[in-house]
Write an enzyme that holds these catalytic residues in place. Structure first.
Site, PDB file in Angstrom:
ATOM      1  N   GLU A 211      20.782 -33.946 -38.542  1.00 57.54           N
ATOM      2  CA  GLU A 211      21.841 -34.166 -37.544  1.00 57.54           C
ATOM      3  C   GLU A 211      23.234 -34.217 -38.186  1.00 57.54           C
ATOM      4  OE1 GLU A 211      20.841 -37.470 -34.941  1.00 57.54           O
ATOM      5  OE2 GLU A 211      19.247 -36.307 -34.004  1.00 57.54           O
TER       6      GLU A 211
ATOM      7  N   GLU B 183      12.663 -33.392 -33.521  1.00 57.50           N
ATOM      8  CA  GLU B 183      12.726 -34.727 -32.893  1.00 57.50           C
ATOM      9  C   GLU B 183      12.752 -34.518 -31.394  1.00 57.50           C
ATOM     10  OE1 GLU B 183      15.521 -37.736 -34.200  1.00 57.50           O
ATOM     11  OE2 GLU B 183      15.534 -36.896 -36.227  1.00 57.50           O
TER      12      GLU B 183
END
Ligand code: AHR
Length: 494
Positions: free
Chosen positions: A169, A288
């Site tokens: 991320e 995720e």
């Protein structure tokens, strides 16, 4: 009663299921590692301190691949802290979750656990506070057989870790060492080159956007792939969904958002392929995804510094379980391009498996649709064009009451996964199977409950379990089944 219909025809193949679609994620966060998979002194602990009761449920869940060690955690992690004698390892302040990390579990312990739990690792490197040197040293430590500094420190057989994430991320301002797309793209490219110089057989995942709402979504993927297309194999996707207020109808439709998100990323990757005249296609690592009630989380900056805190231990209802099953339907529908999926996370932290320290382990409601899909959803995904009544939702407009995907298993059997999104009306499903005359028996398993908020707890761990419904009638190449309101369903035909 709503009426819906669909046709299953093995001539219309959509893609092969990569078993890694059913992966999960272990982060050094909350109680996922400590008192989750690892708890020396627990009555079920093995000689390495790993809970056998948890490993047993990991096997039952059917997870073939586990991403590790983060997550936001990896962006401040020094992997060298987790090797060597445990007593000598430093306790560090983990900035991602404001937690004390003892480093009692590191890469060697994780690999020992992975072997005993029967899963392959997917390893992330720190591109937040660190970079090329730490990443290439970790590949050397894990994958070089011996005769070099890092591989000799490991000793024993190499781990041969195939799949690696280039950070986590990195588009998110919350990330330690957050980067602009251009900064990340250059770092990802150079790190990928160095890691492949150590071991050319590895495959690499570049960070995509943290979610579809990020202001840089789309341009981030284009910039990163524009720079690093030939050096990577996958672009990552992350998505978490929750019910907002009492808007259950929209929540039950979030798979339509996941569908659109995946389509957008595929379009962006293929655009870069066309512009750059590249041969290969970049596939997706959806590493995720889950239901996560982020609105209940105080936020990482408000956390007191603790060791092994109880973080985001969401308790999942039967509604959440139906949504998890529907998100798997979306992933399967894109099996031609989504090759890796990681249900985040595996134990205690927004997880299908829950534990109590020194106590019991149990399956959350969401465990069941995942385990059944992972077990039976292997083979070839077939294209469907269902006809279904529509339901109104505040966030996604009109959505079909029925969402479904069909998988033809290697033995020729068909498994249909389907949800009825209506909260009050059963759905009569008519399935045309005339293209599959050899099919003769059918069974129907469903996850549903009269109380849409029903949950499993340590005290009542089997409140929500799969139910076997009456075998549907298969007659003249047609099958009729009734899907209860707000239900996830599996129809198996052999
Ligand atoms: O899974 C919890 C967190 O969600 C992860 O650490 C991060 O990557 C994501 O934002």
């Amino acid at each position: 009663m709503h009426q819906a219909s669909l046709t299953v025809d093995p001539a219309f193949r959509a893609g092969e299921v990569d078993p890694r679609l059913y992966g999960s994620f272990v982060e050094h966060m909350g109680r996922c590692v400590y008192t989750g998979i690892y708890e020396p002194g627990h009555p079920t602990a093995d000689e390495n301190g790993f809970r056998r009761d948890v490993a047993g449920l990991v096997r039952e869940l059917g997870v073939p691949l586990v991403r590790y060690p983060g997550g936001n955690f990896v962006s401040g992690y020094r992997w060298e802290d987790g090797i060597g004698p445990v007593a000598d390892r430093p306790t560090r302040l983990d900035l991602a979750w404001r937690s004390l990390e003892t480093n009692h579990v590191g890469v060697n312990e994780f690999m020992t656990w992975a072997k005993s739990a029967g899963v392959d690792p997917m390893m992330a490197v720190n591109l937040g506070t660190r970079g090329i040197d730490a990443a290439r040293s970790l590949v050397e430590y894990c994958n070089i057989p011996g005769g070099t500094y890092w591989s000799d420190l490991r000793g024993g057989d190499p781990y041969k870790i195939k799949t690696w994430c280039l950070g986590n991320e990195m588009d998110g301002p919350w990330q330690t060492g957050h980067k602009t797309a251009q900064e990340y793209a250059r770092l990802a490219l150079e790190t990928a080159k160095a890691m492949r110089q150590v071991d050319p057989s590895i495959e690499l995942v570049a960070c995509g956007s943290s979610n579809r709402q990020m202001p840089t979504f789309g341009s981030w993927e284009a910039t990163v792939l524009g720079e690093a297309y030939d050096a990577v194999d996958y672009i990552s996707m992350h998505a978490y969904y929750q019910q907002h207020g009492d808007d259950r109808a929209s929540f039950l439709a979030v798979a339509t958002d996941m569908d659109g998100f995946i389509d957008d990323v595929i379009a962006t990757a293929d655009h870069v392929r066309a512009v750059g005249r590249h041969q290969k296609r970049i596939n997706i690592s959806f590493d995720e995804w889950n239901v996560w009630y982020q609105s209940r989380f105080v936020g990482e900056t408000n956390l007191e510094i603790e060791q092994t805190p109880r973080l985001i231990e969401d308790v999942y209802s039967v509604t959440d379980a139906v949504v998890v099953g529907n998100l798997l339907i979306s992933l399967l529908r894109h099996a031609d391009r989504v090759k890796i999926g990681c249900l985040a996370q595996l134990v205690n932290v927004i997880a299908p498996i829950m534990t109590e320290p020194d106590g019991t382990v149990w399956r959350q409601a969401s465990f069941h649709p995942f385990a059944l899909t992972a077990r039976y959803g292997q083979g070839t995904v077939l294209q469907l064009a269902p006809s279904s009544p529509l339901l109104d939702t505040a966030l996604y407009g009109e959505v079909p009451a029925l969402d479904a995907v069909a998988v033809q298993q290697p033995d020729g059997g068909i498994v249909l996964f389907a949800v009825n999104r209506s909260q009050d009306t059963p759905l009569s499903l008519d399935i045309d199977l005339r293209a599959l005359p050899a099919l003769s028996t059918a069974s129907h398993t469903a996850v549903f409950d009269p109380d849409p908020d029903a949950v499993n707890t340590a005290a009542d761990p089997e409140r929500v379990v799969p139910t076997s419904l009456d075998d549907p009638k298969l007659d003249g190449g047609r099958l009729q089944a009734v899907l209860p309101p707000l239900s996830w369903n599996m129809l198996r035909l052999s």
